[in-house]
Design an enzyme around this catalytic site. Structure first.
Site, PDB file in Angstrom:
ATOM      1  N   HIS A  26     -42.012  82.260   3.612  1.00 34.31           N
ATOM      2  CA  HIS A  26     -40.834  81.926   2.807  1.00 34.31           C
ATOM      3  C   HIS A  26     -39.589  81.942   3.691  1.00 34.31           C
ATOM      4  O   HIS A  26     -39.612  82.427   4.812  1.00 34.31           O
ATOM      5  CB  HIS A  26     -40.656  82.886   1.617  1.00 34.31           C
ATOM      6  N   CYS A  82     -33.363  86.291   7.452  1.00 42.66           N
ATOM      7  CA  CYS A  82     -34.286  85.598   6.538  1.00 42.66           C
ATOM      8  C   CYS A  82     -33.930  84.124   6.405  1.00 42.66           C
ATOM      9  O   CYS A  82     -34.655  83.361   5.773  1.00 42.66           O
ATOM     10  CB  CYS A  82     -34.285  86.257   5.156  1.00 42.66           C
ATOM     11  N   HIS A  89     -40.409  82.743   7.693  1.00 38.46           N
ATOM     12  CA  HIS A  89     -41.313  83.735   8.265  1.00 38.46           C
ATOM     13  C   HIS A  89     -42.304  84.090   7.144  1.00 38.46           C
ATOM     14  O   HIS A  89     -42.469  83.287   6.227  1.00 38.46           O
ATOM     15  CB  HIS A  89     -40.514  84.948   8.749  1.00 38.46           C
ATOM     16  N   HIS A 103     -45.132  87.206   4.998  1.00 31.27           N
ATOM     17  CA  HIS A 103     -45.520  88.576   4.664  1.00 31.27           C
ATOM     18  C   HIS A 103     -46.918  88.617   4.059  1.00 31.27           C
ATOM     19  O   HIS A 103     -47.404  87.625   3.501  1.00 31.27           O
ATOM     20  CB  HIS A 103     -44.550  89.171   3.624  1.00 31.27           C
ATOM     21  N   ASP A 139     -50.794  82.083  -2.447  1.00 29.87           N
ATOM     22  CA  ASP A 139     -51.562  82.611  -1.315  1.00 29.87           C
ATOM     23  C   ASP A 139     -51.831  81.542  -0.254  1.00 29.87           C
ATOM     24  O   ASP A 139     -52.289  80.440  -0.567  1.00 29.87           O
ATOM     25  CB  ASP A 139     -52.897  83.169  -1.825  1.00 29.87           C
ATOM     26  N   HIS A 140     -51.555  81.904   0.998  1.00 29.04           N
ATOM     27  CA  HIS A 140     -51.724  80.964   2.111  1.00 29.04           C
ATOM     28  C   HIS A 140     -50.885  79.704   1.919  1.00 29.04           C
ATOM     29  O   HIS A 140     -51.302  78.602   2.291  1.00 29.04           O
ATOM     30  CB  HIS A 140     -53.206  80.641   2.353  1.00 29.04           C
ATOM     31  N   GLU A 166     -43.324  93.739  -0.446  1.00 24.54           N
ATOM     32  CA  GLU A 166     -43.163  92.751   0.624  1.00 24.54           C
ATOM     33  C   GLU A 166     -43.603  93.360   1.952  1.00 24.54           C
ATOM     34  O   GLU A 166     -43.937  92.667   2.899  1.00 24.54           O
ATOM     35  CB  GLU A 166     -41.694  92.331   0.723  1.00 24.54           C
TER      36      GLU A 166
END
Lengths: 142, 142, 142, 142, 142, 142
Positions: B18, B37, B43, B45, B82-83, B130
């Site tokens: 994100h 950010c 980047h 998490h 996800d992914h 996070e």
């Protein structure tokens, strides 16, 4: 309505020495009540402090409170404790026994004082771990 | 009575990229508010999502809710995240900044919609980590 | 003698986005080999990097190596990765797939280069966690 | 006022075997409802039990409750479960399915009974982890 | 050269019941040697199994071994153990005491047999946790 | 043959205070080398000690070494340190700086001395955590 809707939590770590001792107690009482925590020079812990900030999501930033502001407040709150001996180095614990309960209250008050009267966000809780199997939740006002 | 009596909690993990960015902000504002950010490609998490189901113990099964049902709901809720890159791949985050706060709300809504109006069990909270030192608790309705 | 006697280890965390992709592969090959890690914008992780420094205990300081020096080296090593997208922001991963294996090797080389030829301490290993259930140990020289 | 102000929490671990089975169900129902948890000899877990004690800080000791007293109560509560098979060795689970929900309730009741009617401290919650990704919070009274 | 250069590790979890008992021992010996682990129906644990794959980084994929292949092997290795009672359900533990040591060896052999004689990758170690404070490392060949 | 085949590891926790200080250094040197660890009364940590016992699986008991014996040795090793101030209460650290390195060596030696010359099992390593992000591995003989 009256119920909390959302809160952001942040963890910070510090390392301190302490001993359990009350000058108003006899040596026997100190030993009986405080057990292995009553030694002349003390022992120590890595403390994990978690602070919970309750508020509303700002629609533009997507944040309850900016993480940068939190980190400044948390750091200032624990700086007098970190790498210090609570009984000998911290004025607030000259008379007050530095139990997990009292250290949690100390941290809550120090963060809360910095947060001030901003209407949108309030510190609703701190959790202070003395170790992985012992901790205190403090909700303010006591 | 009005107070919760028992709740079952389940954790699931997902990994997303994100970036923090609001098109309505100037570049300077974006940089100032979002700091590290705010980078063009973002980047990422590993997110840990915890969902809390409040209800009553069924005397025959001993359960508040069947774990099999929970796992289907949680998996469906996080599958679109996800992914994936939240800003570029997930429609809900085209306009909304994918902060931990907003992702927590997204997950709550997606699980809650699947749980529906079953009278016995309600989703009372999600907690979204996070990282090990930053998380959000969302209680719905905000 | 030839066997390591003592080593000091330090952990640091960083957060990055990445995607698995090799331009030399067809789309079908990329998809088959990299599965859910092959998406155009990628996903991300919190990485935990552990670095192991092997040496001898200095009898005066009681240390293998000063923690202050380690922290500078580790921070410099991961700074180009932290809060960045490895494929798009980091030159070393323009051609090289940013797998956990290759990122571990990257970190080892960056720390090792800073440590230099000090005869007393050597970097003997890095461990890089992509998540709690997947990691790589890299011992140098490959 | 009505709201809790402070609570101390303590964790203890125990290891038990169990199976999910209700004699009132047909074999098909047992299998359908309990899935892999329905096998004749059962399986097992490391359980983490957390107990939360709510009260006030005693100004002389700095404590909500003495840790020594907690540890005696927790140990007694889990002793009949630890290193035992819940279905075969523990009378309370002859008829009651030993789900995480029911074991949490069992632990709450066993600790609460020992704490008794001391006006200052009450057991406000137990949390029982069956694993790192599944747990139950029980608040009493259900 | 002879030294390992890089290895990839993966963790998987399973839950089993077991008891420590050797029919060749008298009841007194069983009790004395196995202590609280010697009860007729047993107890149980969440086991964390970590498998270490040693090899070389493939320059095209960036991988030592494809995670998809690992996951199939690990799942097959622990499937006969997961949600089962080792003594009663698993033939290999009819005669062999299911200690952490022997279960680690079992897992190593089952994964190793699937990996076969592929020249590039070998299983160099398994680590099996019975709990957070007890585990076994097995390196094969014993 | 020469390579280790199997080892059993056990973790134990203790809590101590310490300060970094060498009387042979000037105050300036002490401050420069030891930084925040150089304060008159010290600070403290929760230490996690892991001990690795290398041997062979006894075919009758399934054990490398009986856990009961390990626990006695570990407890005796850390008892002089637990809930004490290393510099003031522990003779071995009157002159020796109680760094993680030196405490690890202390623990290794104290366990090793108890294990003695039993031909089958040897202490091959201790790992001592000062915190979640800093630890030392000591392999003896240095």
């Amino acid at each position: 309505m009256a119920q909390p809707k959302i809160r952001l939590a942040r963890k910070i770590t510090f390392s301190s020495a302490h001993r359990y001792f009350n000058a108003a107690f006899s040596e026997d009482e100190n030993r009986k009540i405080f057990g292995s925590c009553y030694t002349p020079y003390g022992h120590g812990h890595n403390y994990d402090l978690e602070a919970f900030f309750e508020g509303k999501i700002d629609s533009k930033t997507g944040m309850v409170i900016n993480l940068r502001d939190i980190d400044i407040m948390l750091k200032r709150a624990v700086e007098p404790l970190d790498h210090h001996h609570l009984n000998f180095d911290v004025p607030e614990f000259k008379e007050v026994v530095p139990t997990t309960e009292n250290i949690a209250k100390y941290c809550f008050d120090k963060i809360s004082a910095q947060l001030g009267q901003s209407g949108n966000v309030r510190l609703s809780q701190v959790r202070l771990y003395e170790g992985h199997d012992l901790w205190v939740d403090y909700f303010g006002g006591a």
